[in-house]
Design a protein around this motif. Structure first.
Motif, PDB file in Angstrom:
ATOM      1  N   THR A  46      32.835 -55.493  71.842  1.00 58.35           N
ATOM      2  CA  THR A  46      32.217 -55.341  73.151  1.00 58.35           C
ATOM      3  C   THR A  46      33.217 -55.643  74.251  1.00 58.35           C
ATOM      4  OG1 THR A  46      30.108 -56.019  72.205  1.00 58.35           O
ATOM      5  CG2 THR A  46      30.302 -56.112  74.593  1.00 58.35           C
ATOM      6  N   SER A  47      34.005 -56.690  74.042  1.00 57.88           N
ATOM      7  CA  SER A  47      34.992 -57.026  75.081  1.00 57.88           C
ATOM      8  C   SER A  47      36.035 -55.917  75.217  1.00 57.88           C
ATOM      9  CB  SER A  47      35.661 -58.368  74.780  1.00 57.88           C
ATOM     10  OG  SER A  47      36.367 -58.295  73.560  1.00 57.88           O
ATOM     11  N   GLY A  48      36.380 -55.248  74.102  1.00 59.42           N
ATOM     12  CA  GLY A  48      37.328 -54.132  74.153  1.00 59.42           C
ATOM     13  C   GLY A  48      36.775 -52.965  74.941  1.00 59.42           C
ATOM     14  N   ARG A  49      35.469 -52.672  74.738  1.00 57.02           N
ATOM     15  CA  ARG A  49      34.837 -51.577  75.488  1.00 57.02           C
ATOM     16  C   ARG A  49      34.763 -51.900  76.970  1.00 57.02           C
ATOM     17  NH1 ARG A  49      31.494 -51.028  70.830  1.00 57.02           N
ATOM     18  NH2 ARG A  49      29.998 -52.456  71.724  1.00 57.02           N
ATOM     19  N   VAL A  50      34.419 -53.139  77.287  1.00 58.97           N
ATOM     20  CA  VAL A  50      34.330 -53.558  78.687  1.00 58.97           C
ATOM     21  C   VAL A  50      35.707 -53.469  79.338  1.00 58.97           C
ATOM     22  CG1 VAL A  50      33.896 -55.530  80.213  1.00 58.97           C
ATOM     23  CG2 VAL A  50      32.303 -55.004  78.361  1.00 58.97           C
ATOM     24  N   MET A  51      36.720 -53.970  78.634  1.00 56.44           N
ATOM     25  CA  MET A  51      38.090 -53.912  79.159  1.00 56.44           C
ATOM     26  C   MET A  51      38.528 -52.463  79.366  1.00 56.44           C
ATOM     27  SD  MET A  51      40.471 -55.679  80.209  1.00 56.44           S
ATOM     28  CE  MET A  51      42.112 -56.272  80.157  1.00 56.44           C
ATOM     29  N   GLY A  52      38.205 -51.581  78.407  1.00 52.31           N
ATOM     30  CA  GLY A  52      38.563 -50.171  78.514  1.00 52.31           C
ATOM     31  C   GLY A  52      37.921 -49.511  79.725  1.00 52.31           C
ATOM     32  N   ARG A  53      36.635 -49.809  79.977  1.00 47.62           N
ATOM     33  CA  ARG A  53      35.948 -49.258  81.149  1.00 47.62           C
ATOM     34  C   ARG A  53      36.567 -49.779  82.439  1.00 47.62           C
ATOM     35  NH1 ARG A  53      29.783 -49.887  79.322  1.00 47.62           N
ATOM     36  NH2 ARG A  53      30.816 -51.259  77.915  1.00 47.62           N
ATOM     37  N   TRP A  54      36.929 -51.062  82.447  1.00 44.26           N
ATOM     38  CA  TRP A  54      37.539 -51.642  83.637  1.00 44.26           C
ATOM     39  C   TRP A  54      38.876 -50.965  83.942  1.00 44.26           C
ATOM     40  CZ3 TRP A  54      42.080 -54.319  84.583  1.00 44.26           C
ATOM     41  CH2 TRP A  54      42.179 -54.895  85.851  1.00 44.26           C
ATOM     42  N   VAL A  55      39.684 -50.750  82.884  1.00 39.36           N
ATOM     43  CA  VAL A  55      40.978 -50.083  83.065  1.00 39.36           C
ATOM     44  C   VAL A  55      40.756 -48.669  83.576  1.00 39.36           C
ATOM     45  CG1 VAL A  55      42.986 -49.156  81.831  1.00 39.36           C
ATOM     46  CG2 VAL A  55      42.232 -51.505  81.408  1.00 39.36           C
ATOM     47  N   HIS A  56      39.774 -47.960  82.992  1.00 40.56           N
ATOM     48  CA  HIS A  56      39.484 -46.590  83.413  1.00 40.56           C
ATOM     49  C   HIS A  56      39.063 -46.556  84.880  1.00 40.56           C
ATOM     50  CE1 HIS A  56      38.356 -42.412  83.098  1.00 40.56           C
ATOM     51  NE2 HIS A  56      37.155 -42.711  83.580  1.00 40.56           N
ATOM     52  N   ARG A  57      38.176 -47.477  85.287  1.00 38.22           N
ATOM     53  CA  ARG A  57      37.727 -47.541  86.683  1.00 38.22           C
ATOM     54  C   ARG A  57      38.888 -47.878  87.613  1.00 38.22           C
ATOM     55  NH1 ARG A  57      32.660 -50.930  85.206  1.00 38.22           N
ATOM     56  NH2 ARG A  57      31.284 -49.290  84.479  1.00 38.22           N
ATOM     57  N   SER A  58      39.752 -48.789  87.175  1.00 32.13           N
ATOM     58  CA  SER A  58      40.902 -49.171  87.999  1.00 32.13           C
ATOM     59  C   SER A  58      41.836 -47.980  88.205  1.00 32.13           C
ATOM     60  CB  SER A  58      41.686 -50.311  87.344  1.00 32.13           C
ATOM     61  OG  SER A  58      40.889 -51.465  87.267  1.00 32.13           O
ATOM     62  N   ARG A  59      42.082 -47.238  87.130  1.00 30.35           N
ATOM     63  CA  ARG A  59      42.942 -46.066  87.260  1.00 30.35           C
ATOM     64  C   ARG A  59      42.309 -45.034  88.174  1.00 30.35           C
ATOM     65  NH1 ARG A  59      44.718 -45.372  80.996  1.00 30.35           N
ATOM     66  NH2 ARG A  59      46.265 -47.027  80.998  1.00 30.35           N
ATOM     67  N   ARG A  60      41.008 -44.833  88.028  1.00 30.70           N
ATOM     68  CA  ARG A  60      40.308 -43.873  88.873  1.00 30.70           C
ATOM     69  C   ARG A  60      40.361 -44.300  90.338  1.00 30.70           C
ATOM     70  NH1 ARG A  60      34.595 -42.373  86.711  1.00 30.70           N
ATOM     71  NH2 ARG A  60      34.403 -44.567  87.114  1.00 30.70           N
ATOM     72  N   ALA A  61      40.186 -45.602  90.583  1.00 32.30           N
ATOM     73  CA  ALA A  61      40.253 -46.121  91.955  1.00 32.30           C
ATOM     74  C   ALA A  61      41.663 -45.965  92.504  1.00 32.30           C
ATOM     75  CB  ALA A  61      39.819 -47.583  91.989  1.00 32.30           C
ATOM     76  N   GLY A  62      42.672 -46.223  91.674  1.00 27.48           N
ATOM     77  CA  GLY A  62      44.057 -46.053  92.101  1.00 27.48           C
ATOM     78  C   GLY A  62      44.357 -44.598  92.430  1.00 27.48           C
ATOM     79  N   TYR A  63      43.824 -43.704  91.621  1.00 32.31           N
ATOM     80  CA  TYR A  63      44.019 -42.268  91.850  1.00 32.31           C
ATOM     81  C   TYR A  63      43.366 -41.855  93.164  1.00 32.31           C
ATOM     82  CZ  TYR A  63      44.152 -37.271  90.860  1.00 32.31           C
ATOM     83  OH  TYR A  63      44.383 -35.929  90.927  1.00 32.31           O
ATOM     84  N   ARG A  64      42.160 -42.359  93.393  1.00 31.52           N
ATOM     85  CA  ARG A  64      41.481 -42.052  94.660  1.00 31.52           C
ATOM     86  C   ARG A  64      42.296 -42.556  95.850  1.00 31.52           C
ATOM     87  NH1 ARG A  64      35.704 -43.844  92.843  1.00 31.52           N
ATOM     88  NH2 ARG A  64      34.990 -41.919  91.895  1.00 31.52           N
ATOM     89  N   SER A  65      42.859 -43.748  95.709  1.00 22.13           N
ATOM     90  CA  SER A  65      43.681 -44.304  96.790  1.00 22.13           C
ATOM     91  C   SER A  65      44.897 -43.427  97.053  1.00 22.13           C
ATOM     92  CB  SER A  65      44.143 -45.721  96.446  1.00 22.13           C
ATOM     93  OG  SER A  65      43.029 -46.577  96.318  1.00 22.13           O
ATOM     94  N   LEU A  66      45.544 -42.967  95.979  1.00 23.78           N
ATOM     95  CA  LEU A  66      46.691 -42.075  96.139  1.00 23.78           C
ATOM     96  C   LEU A  66      46.291 -40.772  96.825  1.00 23.78           C
ATOM     97  CD1 LEU A  66      48.638 -42.499  92.783  1.00 23.78           C
ATOM     98  CD2 LEU A  66      49.387 -43.161  95.072  1.00 23.78           C
ATOM     99  N   LEU A  67      45.146 -40.231  96.450  1.00 24.53           N
ATOM    100  CA  LEU A  67      44.675 -39.002  97.086  1.00 24.53           C
ATOM    101  C   LEU A  67      44.405 -39.219  98.572  1.00 24.53           C
ATOM    102  CD1 LEU A  67      42.302 -37.489  94.389  1.00 24.53           C
ATOM    103  CD2 LEU A  67      44.562 -36.669  95.085  1.00 24.53           C
ATOM    104  N   GLU A  68      43.863 -40.384  98.922  1.00 22.14           N
ATOM    105  CA  GLU A  68      43.597 -40.691 100.327  1.00 22.14           C
ATOM    106  C   GLU A  68      44.907 -40.785 101.114  1.00 22.14           C
ATOM    107  OE1 GLU A  68      41.579 -41.175 103.746  1.00 22.14           O
ATOM    108  OE2 GLU A  68      40.737 -40.621 101.807  1.00 22.14           O
ATOM    109  N   VAL A  69      45.914 -41.432 100.534  1.00 19.73           N
ATOM    110  CA  VAL A  69      47.222 -41.513 101.188  1.00 19.73           C
ATOM    111  C   VAL A  69      47.813 -40.106 101.327  1.00 19.73           C
ATOM    112  CG1 VAL A  69      49.611 -42.311 100.902  1.00 19.73           C
ATOM    113  CG2 VAL A  69      47.698 -43.881 100.470  1.00 19.73           C
ATOM    114  N   PHE A  70      47.720 -39.314 100.266  1.00 17.95           N
ATOM    115  CA  PHE A  70      48.246 -37.940 100.265  1.00 17.95           C
ATOM    116  C   PHE A  70      47.595 -37.119 101.372  1.00 17.95           C
ATOM    117  CE2 PHE A  70      48.167 -33.535  98.709  1.00 17.95           C
ATOM    118  CZ  PHE A  70      49.529 -33.322  98.521  1.00 17.95           C
ATOM    119  N   ARG A  71      46.280 -37.269 101.518  1.00 23.31           N
ATOM    120  CA  ARG A  71      45.542 -36.514 102.523  1.00 23.31           C
ATOM    121  C   ARG A  71      46.034 -36.811 103.929  1.00 23.31           C
ATOM    122  NH1 ARG A  71      41.163 -37.066 105.864  1.00 23.31           N
ATOM    123  NH2 ARG A  71      40.752 -39.198 105.309  1.00 23.31           N
ATOM    124  N   ARG A  72      46.500 -38.021 104.174  1.00 22.61           N
ATOM    125  CA  ARG A  72      46.924 -38.435 105.507  1.00 22.61           C
ATOM    126  C   ARG A  72      48.373 -38.052 105.826  1.00 22.61           C
ATOM    127  NH1 ARG A  72      43.523 -43.208 107.416  1.00 22.61           N
ATOM    128  NH2 ARG A  72      41.755 -43.134 105.973  1.00 22.61           N
TER     129      ARG A  72
END
Length: 184
Positions: A3-29
């Motif tokens: 369970t902790s592995g699945r939770v950690m995996g989801r957290w990493v996935h969300r973090s990467r997605r959030a980082g990608y969104r941040s990069l896209l926002e910077v790119f847009r500007r």
């Protein structure tokens, strides 16, 4: 997986997605010119060329490049800001000393393996008589060949002739999974 592995995996996935969104926002500007530079730097680059298929009845005009084995069509790379049709006409004049005009809709060949894009156009001679000649050191010889008796064609010439024949079906896309013979 625990369970902790699945939770950690989801957290990493969300973090990467959030980082990608941040990069896209910077790119847009970024200013448009800088965005284009970023895309050109990180994106795949392709060579873009234009070829002409000059026919006389059932014969096609081919040339043998001095730096490769096999026969090809008149054509070459586009210059910066040049339209594909203009490049095809220019290349025929530079290589074979002939004046041609595009006489119909062209088609496109995308060869993903070597990252090559070719615009292929049917062309006809301008004026009454066309007398090809070796007008460039790039050409070792030229000739007219029957469509039923073609010599050993360079891969891009073969795909260009096929594409022009099938242009109603849309562009021809050669798979990146199949090794290309383009650099033969």
């Amino acid at each position: 997986m625990s369970t902790s592995g699945r939770v950690m995996g989801r957290w990493v996935h969300r973090s990467r997605r959030a980082g990608y969104r941040s990069l896209l926002e910077v790119f847009r500007r970024l200013p448009v010119s800088l965005r284009r530079s970023v895309v050109r730097f990180v994106g795949p680059s392709y060579t873009v060329g234009a070829l002409v298929v000059v026919k006389d009845g059932n014969r096609v005009l081919l040339m043998r490049p001095s730096y490769r084995k096999g026969w090809g069509l008149p054509g070459g790379m586009l210059q910066r800001g040049e339209s594909p049709a203009t490049a095809a006409v220019r290349e025929a004049a530079e290589e074979l000393g002939i004046q041609v005009e595009v006489c119909g809709p062209g088609t496109l060949v995308l060869d993903a393996g070597p990252r090559r894009i070719d615009f292929v156009y049917p062309a006809q001679p301008v004026g009454e008589r066309m007398r090809p000649r070796k007008a460039s050191v790039e050409v070792s010889e030229w000739g007219w060949f029957g469509m039923d008796a073609l010599p050993d064609l360079l891969p891009e010439a073969r795909s260009a002739l096929d594409a022009l024949e099938r242009r109603a079906d849309g562009p021809v896309v050669l798979s990146a999974d199949t090794p290309s013979e383009w650099l033969v």
